[in-house]
Write a protein that holds these residues in place. Structure first.
Motif, PDB file in Angstrom:
ATOM      1  N   LEU A  98      20.060 -49.994  16.652  1.00 46.21           N
ATOM      2  CA  LEU A  98      20.095 -50.776  15.408  1.00 46.21           C
ATOM      3  C   LEU A  98      21.466 -51.406  15.196  1.00 46.21           C
ATOM      4  O   LEU A  98      21.576 -52.581  14.820  1.00 46.21           O
ATOM      5  CB  LEU A  98      19.711 -49.903  14.212  1.00 46.21           C
ATOM      6  CG  LEU A  98      18.234 -49.526  14.120  1.00 46.21           C
ATOM      7  CD1 LEU A  98      18.031 -48.429  13.078  1.00 46.21           C
ATOM      8  CD2 LEU A  98      17.383 -50.747  13.796  1.00 46.21           C
ATOM      9  N   LEU A  99      22.523 -50.635  15.443  1.00 43.87           N
ATOM     10  CA  LEU A  99      23.878 -51.172  15.311  1.00 43.87           C
ATOM     11  C   LEU A  99      24.140 -52.264  16.340  1.00 43.87           C
ATOM     12  O   LEU A  99      24.792 -53.265  16.040  1.00 43.87           O
ATOM     13  CB  LEU A  99      24.914 -50.058  15.434  1.00 43.87           C
ATOM     14  CG  LEU A  99      24.982 -49.081  14.251  1.00 43.87           C
ATOM     15  CD1 LEU A  99      25.866 -47.887  14.588  1.00 43.87           C
ATOM     16  CD2 LEU A  99      25.461 -49.778  12.995  1.00 43.87           C
ATOM     17  N   GLN A 100      23.641 -52.071  17.559  1.00 39.14           N
ATOM     18  CA  GLN A 100      23.805 -53.113  18.575  1.00 39.14           C
ATOM     19  C   GLN A 100      23.145 -54.409  18.118  1.00 39.14           C
ATOM     20  O   GLN A 100      23.677 -55.485  18.324  1.00 39.14           O
ATOM     21  CB  GLN A 100      23.191 -52.683  19.911  1.00 39.14           C
ATOM     22  CG  GLN A 100      24.037 -51.735  20.697  1.00 39.14           C
ATOM     23  CD  GLN A 100      23.409 -51.362  22.030  1.00 39.14           C
ATOM     24  OE1 GLN A 100      22.206 -51.450  22.220  1.00 39.14           O
ATOM     25  NE2 GLN A 100      24.244 -50.924  22.953  1.00 39.14           N
ATOM     26  N   TYR A 101      21.997 -54.298  17.513  1.00 37.38           N
ATOM     27  CA  TYR A 101      21.265 -55.491  17.083  1.00 37.38           C
ATOM     28  C   TYR A 101      21.929 -56.156  15.875  1.00 37.38           C
ATOM     29  O   TYR A 101      22.200 -57.353  15.898  1.00 37.38           O
ATOM     30  CB  TYR A 101      19.814 -55.120  16.748  1.00 37.38           C
ATOM     31  CG  TYR A 101      18.983 -56.312  16.342  1.00 37.38           C
ATOM     32  CD1 TYR A 101      18.512 -57.197  17.294  1.00 37.38           C
ATOM     33  CD2 TYR A 101      18.687 -56.553  15.007  1.00 37.38           C
ATOM     34  CE1 TYR A 101      17.751 -58.301  16.932  1.00 37.38           C
ATOM     35  CE2 TYR A 101      17.925 -57.650  14.637  1.00 37.38           C
ATOM     36  CZ  TYR A 101      17.460 -58.522  15.594  1.00 37.38           C
ATOM     37  OH  TYR A 101      16.723 -59.613  15.229  1.00 37.38           O
ATOM     38  N   PHE A 102      22.194 -55.378  14.847  1.00 36.52           N
ATOM     39  CA  PHE A 102      22.678 -55.963  13.596  1.00 36.52           C
ATOM     40  C   PHE A 102      24.180 -56.231  13.584  1.00 36.52           C
ATOM     41  O   PHE A 102      24.633 -57.198  12.982  1.00 36.52           O
ATOM     42  CB  PHE A 102      22.310 -55.078  12.402  1.00 36.52           C
ATOM     43  CG  PHE A 102      20.844 -55.104  12.087  1.00 36.52           C
ATOM     44  CD1 PHE A 102      20.252 -56.244  11.566  1.00 36.52           C
ATOM     45  CD2 PHE A 102      20.050 -54.001  12.339  1.00 36.52           C
ATOM     46  CE1 PHE A 102      18.898 -56.287  11.278  1.00 36.52           C
ATOM     47  CE2 PHE A 102      18.691 -54.026  12.053  1.00 36.52           C
ATOM     48  CZ  PHE A 102      18.110 -55.171  11.524  1.00 36.52           C
ATOM     49  N   VAL A 103      24.958 -55.383  14.230  1.00 34.71           N
ATOM     50  CA  VAL A 103      26.421 -55.525  14.186  1.00 34.71           C
ATOM     51  C   VAL A 103      26.954 -56.262  15.404  1.00 34.71           C
ATOM     52  O   VAL A 103      27.745 -57.194  15.277  1.00 34.71           O
ATOM     53  CB  VAL A 103      27.099 -54.140  14.045  1.00 34.71           C
ATOM     54  CG1 VAL A 103      28.612 -54.264  14.097  1.00 34.71           C
ATOM     55  CG2 VAL A 103      26.652 -53.449  12.761  1.00 34.71           C
ATOM     56  N   ALA A 104      26.512 -55.842  16.596  1.00 36.96           N
ATOM     57  CA  ALA A 104      27.045 -56.425  17.827  1.00 36.96           C
ATOM     58  C   ALA A 104      26.260 -57.648  18.292  1.00 36.96           C
ATOM     59  O   ALA A 104      26.612 -58.252  19.300  1.00 36.96           O
ATOM     60  CB  ALA A 104      27.077 -55.366  18.931  1.00 36.96           C
ATOM     61  N   GLN A 105      25.174 -57.992  17.571  1.00 40.89           N
ATOM     62  CA  GLN A 105      24.373 -59.172  17.908  1.00 40.89           C
ATOM     63  C   GLN A 105      23.846 -59.099  19.339  1.00 40.89           C
ATOM     64  O   GLN A 105      23.899 -60.076  20.087  1.00 40.89           O
ATOM     65  CB  GLN A 105      25.194 -60.457  17.704  1.00 40.89           C
ATOM     66  CG  GLN A 105      25.767 -60.617  16.317  1.00 40.89           C
ATOM     67  CD  GLN A 105      24.677 -60.806  15.263  1.00 40.89           C
ATOM     68  OE1 GLN A 105      23.837 -61.666  15.407  1.00 40.89           O
ATOM     69  NE2 GLN A 105      24.700 -59.994  14.224  1.00 40.89           N
ATOM     70  N   ARG A 106      23.322 -57.916  19.700  1.00 41.49           N
ATOM     71  CA  ARG A 106      22.799 -57.726  21.049  1.00 41.49           C
ATOM     72  C   ARG A 106      21.334 -57.332  20.994  1.00 41.49           C
ATOM     73  O   ARG A 106      20.646 -57.618  20.031  1.00 41.49           O
ATOM     74  CB  ARG A 106      23.647 -56.682  21.778  1.00 41.49           C
ATOM     75  CG  ARG A 106      25.062 -57.205  21.941  1.00 41.49           C
ATOM     76  CD  ARG A 106      25.980 -56.479  22.868  1.00 41.49           C
ATOM     77  NE  ARG A 106      25.640 -55.180  23.323  1.00 41.49           N
ATOM     78  CZ  ARG A 106      26.525 -54.197  23.468  1.00 41.49           C
ATOM     79  NH1 ARG A 106      27.774 -54.388  23.144  1.00 41.49           N
ATOM     80  NH2 ARG A 106      26.160 -53.031  23.924  1.00 41.49           N
ATOM     81  N   ILE A 107      20.867 -56.656  22.006  1.00 45.30           N
ATOM     82  CA  ILE A 107      19.445 -56.365  22.164  1.00 45.30           C
ATOM     83  C   ILE A 107      19.097 -54.992  21.590  1.00 45.30           C
ATOM     84  O   ILE A 107      19.777 -54.004  21.870  1.00 45.30           O
ATOM     85  CB  ILE A 107      19.050 -56.416  23.652  1.00 45.30           C
ATOM     86  CG1 ILE A 107      19.327 -57.803  24.217  1.00 45.30           C
ATOM     87  CG2 ILE A 107      17.595 -56.032  23.853  1.00 45.30           C
ATOM     88  CD1 ILE A 107      19.223 -57.889  25.719  1.00 45.30           C
TER      89      ILE A 107
END
Length: 141
Positions: A98-107
């Protein structure tokens, strides 16, 4: 002594885990995206025929969470359940995704969550094997 040392190692591991999964730059040609189809990305990597891709993503996701499954039962008697370790691995990985998606703009990838939870359980199995071996050696003395 082992419990205190294990707690310190667990904290350092968790900090390194979050740093490695959120702040180390990885190039993704697809940018921010979501995979909610179980085994979809695993199948894609497997069919690529790239041993590096398979090693990095499939084996890497398992190895990345093995310390979690090993360290939790080392520091807590409550963590001495394979099911609990699987749940903790699943929850920790879900937070990271979730953090990768919302914060790091990743998958956000459901397959990563599965592989990470498997890694935590494998780490737990390794812990149980080491503990059993330690007890046998101690008993033999």
């Amino acid at each position: 002594m082992i419990k205190k040392g294990g707690t310190l190692v667990l904290c350092i591991y968790l900090l390194a885990l979050f740093y490695a999964t959120l702040f180390i730059y990885n190039y993704y040609p697809y940018g921010k995206s979501v995979n909610l189809v179980l085994f979809d990305s695993i199948k894609l990597m497997w069919e690529s025929g790239s041993y590096w891709l398979i090693l990095k993503n499939i084996i890497g996701n398992i190895l990345l969470f093995m310390p979690l499954g090993f360290l939790i039962p080392l520091v807590s008697k409550k963590g001495n359940s394979g099911l609990l370790i699987a749940i903790i691995g699943f929850a920790t990985s879900t937070v990271i995704e979730l953090l990768q998606y919302f914060v790091a703009q990743r998958i956000f990838d459901i397959d990563d969550i599965l592989l990470n939870a498997i890694g935590a359980v494998v780490g737990y199995v390794v812990f149980r094997l080491f503990r059993s071996l330690y007890r046998k050696i101690k008993k033999a003395k």
